[in-house]
Design an enzyme around this catalytic site. Structure first.
Site, PDB file in Angstrom:
ATOM      1  N   GLU A  44       0.816  -1.219   0.000  1.00  0.00           N
ATOM      2  CA  GLU A  44       0.000   0.000   0.000  1.00  0.00           C
ATOM      3  C   GLU A  44       0.853   1.274   0.000  1.00  0.00           C
ATOM      4  O   GLU A  44       0.803   2.092   0.914  1.00  0.00           O
ATOM      5  CB  GLU A  44      -0.955   0.006   1.193  1.00  0.00           C
ATOM      6  CG  GLU A  44      -2.012  -1.080   1.126  1.00  0.00           C
ATOM      7  CD  GLU A  44      -2.970  -1.056   2.301  1.00  0.00           C
ATOM      8  OE1 GLU A  44      -4.074  -1.595   2.184  1.00  0.00           O
ATOM      9  OE2 GLU A  44      -2.602  -0.486   3.359  1.00  0.00           O
ATOM     10  N   GLU A  55      -6.863  -7.815  -0.797  1.00  0.00           N
ATOM     11  CA  GLU A  55      -7.281  -7.793   0.603  1.00  0.00           C
ATOM     12  C   GLU A  55      -8.750  -7.398   0.720  1.00  0.00           C
ATOM     13  O   GLU A  55      -9.233  -6.552  -0.034  1.00  0.00           O
ATOM     14  CB  GLU A  55      -6.457  -6.783   1.419  1.00  0.00           C
ATOM     15  CG  GLU A  55      -5.017  -7.141   1.664  1.00  0.00           C
ATOM     16  CD  GLU A  55      -4.337  -6.118   2.574  1.00  0.00           C
ATOM     17  OE1 GLU A  55      -5.061  -5.433   3.341  1.00  0.00           O
ATOM     18  OE2 GLU A  55      -3.110  -5.997   2.504  1.00  0.00           O
ATOM     19  N   TRP A 110     -10.245   0.235  12.067  1.00  0.00           N
ATOM     20  CA  TRP A 110      -9.805   1.632  12.079  1.00  0.00           C
ATOM     21  C   TRP A 110     -10.949   2.635  11.898  1.00  0.00           C
ATOM     22  O   TRP A 110     -10.738   3.831  11.983  1.00  0.00           O
ATOM     23  CB  TRP A 110      -8.766   1.865  10.978  1.00  0.00           C
ATOM     24  CG  TRP A 110      -9.310   1.662   9.600  1.00  0.00           C
ATOM     25  CD1 TRP A 110     -10.017   2.565   8.845  1.00  0.00           C
ATOM     26  CD2 TRP A 110      -9.213   0.486   8.811  1.00  0.00           C
ATOM     27  NE1 TRP A 110     -10.354   2.015   7.638  1.00  0.00           N
ATOM     28  CE2 TRP A 110      -9.870   0.736   7.595  1.00  0.00           C
ATOM     29  CE3 TRP A 110      -8.625  -0.758   9.007  1.00  0.00           C
ATOM     30  CZ2 TRP A 110      -9.967  -0.215   6.582  1.00  0.00           C
ATOM     31  CZ3 TRP A 110      -8.718  -1.708   8.010  1.00  0.00           C
ATOM     32  CH2 TRP A 110      -9.380  -1.428   6.813  1.00  0.00           C
ATOM     33  N   LYS A 169      -5.202  -6.119  16.099  1.00  0.00           N
ATOM     34  CA  LYS A 169      -5.629  -7.327  16.809  1.00  0.00           C
ATOM     35  C   LYS A 169      -7.145  -7.501  16.795  1.00  0.00           C
ATOM     36  O   LYS A 169      -7.650  -8.590  17.067  1.00  0.00           O
ATOM     37  CB  LYS A 169      -5.117  -7.324  18.247  1.00  0.00           C
ATOM     38  CG  LYS A 169      -5.591  -6.182  19.137  1.00  0.00           C
ATOM     39  CD  LYS A 169      -4.973  -6.304  20.529  1.00  0.00           C
ATOM     40  CE  LYS A 169      -5.340  -5.138  21.440  1.00  0.00           C
ATOM     41  NZ  LYS A 169      -4.726  -3.870  20.998  1.00  0.00           N
TER      42      LYS A 169
END
Length: 675
Positions: free
Chosen positions: A151, A312, A320, A361
């Protein structure tokens, strides 16, 4: 064949980070991936620090073990070069690798994307590592592709970038006099007499923060060129690693994961240096299905409408966004098939196993913290994997039969956003999506094209906010319309050249003859204020910007109804040769765009892929295996579709006759091959 090397079946998998886990977990992961029908993993994305603990030491033992394990378990590998985040020791010993932001602050080690693209240290060590990886693993037959860095993005305004910018300008313009002309430095006494007088445009020089909190520029020309320069600088970094791996593995295709409508890099230029396009799809919960479809089509259009890889997506949740909402049952499957319907030849996730620490996580994964195969997400991933395995290579290299196109241009995007007026509400991407949404709602396929692409394959070409008309492009448009094409331009088009210098003589500049109009003024309406016009018997709002248009050969199709310019044209058409050129002189509502585009298609003889009820998308891919119809129900209700021909259901084998009904469950998908 697919985008990946030697593949005749669709690949399915995702990012796998076994270096975060003890080796006893690896074997369990192999078992679970097999159960989920996963056949490819992306490895080594963020391993630079582990692979290179100092300038001279490289340690590949753990990566060797991982590579052997996945090969033994029959998995393909998309092998990353791990240069997306440099090691801490490198930042400490070689601070030139750290970026400087637009406030002039040099960053410390941390996060990622913190490597200056013009750092000599970065440009030395990144391609060196890439080449060592390629040399070491060149004989692994299961490597399907190389994945350079991760990215690419961000900005840097350090001294190295500033010096490199001056070199870039010298190559582009040749003389300081030409720089002064193109930057219009006679304004505010900015004339340059030597190259080293030119500084990077940042918040210490030409940029400022306006009353809305938006970063603006006082000299659009230099800011626009610095944006081009940064995109080119990062592309050079990609090319350094590309060349390094190609030296040892010339037959393995190379990519890097893009981010769709990403404003900082000119992906159309980047795609010309990539063997295939791949991208990461993370729609926000509020994003419409049309917006996501647009992103897929944009990626497909970067490389001449060739298939791409969905590198992805999350199987369940991001981490986020302000509110990280779960994908509802069936939503991941629906979004995956939407990608395939629009050109994806592989479907992958971030990530295979969920991390237990740091900021990702709580980002979704195929294998959750529970580590079990009986979770909802794992079952859905397994179901999709089984379906793609059954389909095999049916869709690979499938094309989209589009007869209409939207012009998208990063230079235009940058120039519009940098423009000092006339309205902060004028957004390039939003304007493009106005037209795309209309086609999406009608199930009319679109290609997204660049100024470099030919226009002849299309009956309709739409150029929203073609603010910048590059040298010679007006002749390309004229030839297209003259030979029977239909061209559509929006408000605030034809204003400047590629240097952001106004084409004097009246707007829309070089497009005046083609469009048969001239624009005298632009009225920027604050939020909440509207003018109005009527089209096809319905009244529509005119907002954001109202161009005050005079006819110069064109015919008015709609007139402003209010204010001092009531009665002036707002929508026009001009006969030019065998074709027509339309000008939409304002922003309007969704109903207008859909009605307008529907009439254009009717006149051009373009038919929808299929008639469907509201909320059901119909898309088509075609290849030597046949014509494939994807029915995608984006709603939470059951929907019934009356089929327009005979089809075979690819999942259950059922045969449907013409005019027979098929029912899609909420968030349901149907894959049909035309008989």
């Amino acid at each position: 064949m697919s985008c990946y090397r030697k593949e005749t079946n669709m690949l399915y998998g995702g990012d796998y980070n076994p270096e975060q886990w003890p080796e006893e977990v690896w074997q369990e992961d192999m078992r679970l991936m097999a159960q989920a029908h996963i056949n490819i993993v992306t490895l080594n994305v963020f391993s630079w620090a582990a692979l290179q603990p100092d300038e001279d030491t490289y340690q590949f033992e753990k990566l060797d073990a991982i590579m052997e394990l996945v090969r033994a378990n029959g998995l393909k590998v998309c092998l990353a070069t791990s240069t997306g985040a440099h090691p801490a020791w490198m930042a400490k010993r070689h601070p030139d690798i750290l970026r400087t932001d637009q406030h002039g602050r040099k960053h410390k080690f941390g996060g990622r994307h913190n490597s200056c693209p013009n750092s000599p240290t970065y440009r030395q060590y990144a391609p060196k590592l890439a080449g060592m990886l390629a040399q070491r693993y060149q004989n692994y037959e299961n490597i399907a592709a190389w994945h350079i860095s991760n990215e690419f993005g961000g900005e840097c305004y350090c001294e190295n970038c500033e010096k490199a910018f001056r070199v870039w300008l010298q190559k582009k313009y040749g003389t300081i006099e030409e720089v002064n002309r193109c930057f219009y430095t006679s304004f505010w006494g900015h004339t340059f007499y030597d190259w080293d007088e030119i500084v990077a445009p940042d918040l210490l020089s030409e940029h400022f923060i306006d009353g809305t909190g938006r970063e603006r520029t006082m000299f659009q020309g230099i800011s626009l060129d610095y944006r081009r320069f940064l995109s080119d600088s990062m592309l050079e970094c990609f090319r350094l690693e590309y060349d390094a791996v190609k030296q040892f593995t010339p037959d393995i295709p190379v990519t890097t994961n893009l981010m769709a409508a990403y404003p900082l890099l000119d992906y159309q230029k980047w795609a010309r240096s990539m063997d295939f396009v791949s991208w990461d799809n993370y729609p926000a919960p509020q994003d419409s299905p049309a917006r996501t479809a647009f992103c897929h089509d944009l990626m497909r259009g970067l490389d001449g409408q060739k298939p791409f890889v969905l590198m992805e997506q999350t199987p369940s949740v991001t981490n986020w966004q302000p509110y990280n909402r779960l994908k509802r049952p069936g939503e991941m499957r629906l979004q995956s098939y939407q990608a395939v319907a629009h050109g994806a030849d592989a479907v992958q996730f971030f990530q295979i196993r969920r991390s237990i620490g740091a900021c990702e996580k709580y980002h979704g994964a195929v294998i959750d913290h529970a580590g079990r195969a009986d979770t909802r997400v794992f079952r859905e991933v397994s179901q999709l994997g089984a379906e793609l395995e059954k389909a095999g290579g049916l869709f690979l290299e499938g094309k989209t039969p589009a007869k209409a196109a939207i012009l998208f241009d990063w230079d235009n995007w940058w120039a519009v956003e940098y423009s000092a007026g006339p309205s902060i509400r004028m957004k390039y991407l939003d304007t493009v999506l106005d037209y795309y949404q209309a086609a999406f709602s009608l199930n009319v396929p679109l290609d997204i094209i660049s100024v470099e692409d030919p226009l002849e394959p299309y009956q309709i070409v739409i150029a929203p906010l073609l603010y910048m008309v590059k040298s010679g492009y007006e002749e390309k448009l004229k030839a297209y319309v003259k030979h029977g094409g239909t061209f559509v331009a929006s408000y605030f088009s034809g204003i400047v050249d590629e240097h952001d210098l106004v084409d004097s003589g009246g707007y829309p500049g070089r497009l005046r003859g083609l469009l048969g109009i001239w624009v005298e003024e632009n009225d920027a309406l604050p939020e909440g204020e509207y003018n109005a016009f009527s089209y096809c018997g319905r009244r529509h709002p005119a907002d954001i910007l109202c161009d005050l248009i005079h006819l110069d050969g064109a015919e008015a199709l709609g007139l402003y109804e209010e204010d001092f310019y009531a009665g002036m044209p707002v929508l026009t058409v001009n006969a030019y040769g065998d074709g027509k050129a339309y000008y939409v002189g304002t922003h309007s509502d969704e109903e207008f765009y859909q009605t307008f585009f529907d009439r254009l298609c009717t006149q051009a003889g373009i038919r929808p892929v299929h008639q469907t009820p509201f909320g059901v998308e119909a898309s088509v891919r075609e290849n030597e295996n046949g014509t494939f119809l994807f029915l995608l129900n984006h709603t939470t209700d059951k929907k019934t579709v009356v089929l327009d021909g005979s089809y075979e259901d690819l999942l259950d084998g059922r045969i449907y006759q013409c005019q027979e009904e098929t029912v899609l469950e909420k968030k349901g998908v149907q894959l049909l091959r035309k008989i």
